[in-house]
Design a protein around this motif. Sequence first.
Motif, mmCIF file in Angstrom:
data_model
loop_
_atom_site.group_PDB
_atom_site.id
_atom_site.type_symbol
_atom_site.label_atom_id
_atom_site.label_comp_id
_atom_site.label_asym_id
_atom_site.label_seq_id
_atom_site.Cartn_x
_atom_site.Cartn_y
_atom_site.Cartn_z
ATOM 1 N N TYR A 132 41.552 36.133 43.633
ATOM 2 C CA TYR A 132 40.945 36.478 42.343
ATOM 3 C C TYR A 132 40.857 35.231 41.484
ATOM 4 O O TYR A 132 41.722 34.354 41.551
ATOM 5 N N HIS A 142 39.706 38.858 35.468
ATOM 6 C CA HIS A 142 39.737 38.358 36.832
ATOM 7 C C HIS A 142 38.788 39.155 37.721
ATOM 8 O O HIS A 142 38.630 40.357 37.564
ATOM 9 N N LEU A 186 37.545 39.689 41.878
ATOM 10 C CA LEU A 186 37.807 39.471 43.296
ATOM 11 C C LEU A 186 36.702 38.596 43.864
ATOM 12 O O LEU A 186 35.523 38.936 43.753
#
Length: 64
Positions: free
Chosen positions: A26, A35, A37
Amino acid sequence: MQHPAPDFVVGEYWLVHPGKQVVEQYWLDPDLEGHELIGMFQGQDFIESKQVSGFRIPVRAVFG
């Protein structure tokens, strides 16, 4: 998941799943203010840090 204190910013983190031998990566997206992925890695994959220039590691080394 708890977030770090407001005066401390984590630009990147990895979640390691030993049972599945998978690593999730992340990074902090400034446009999203959160954040995101950016990848799930396993087996023969390599993970490259977005925060630490030149840091690249094979996933198997994480579990080896």
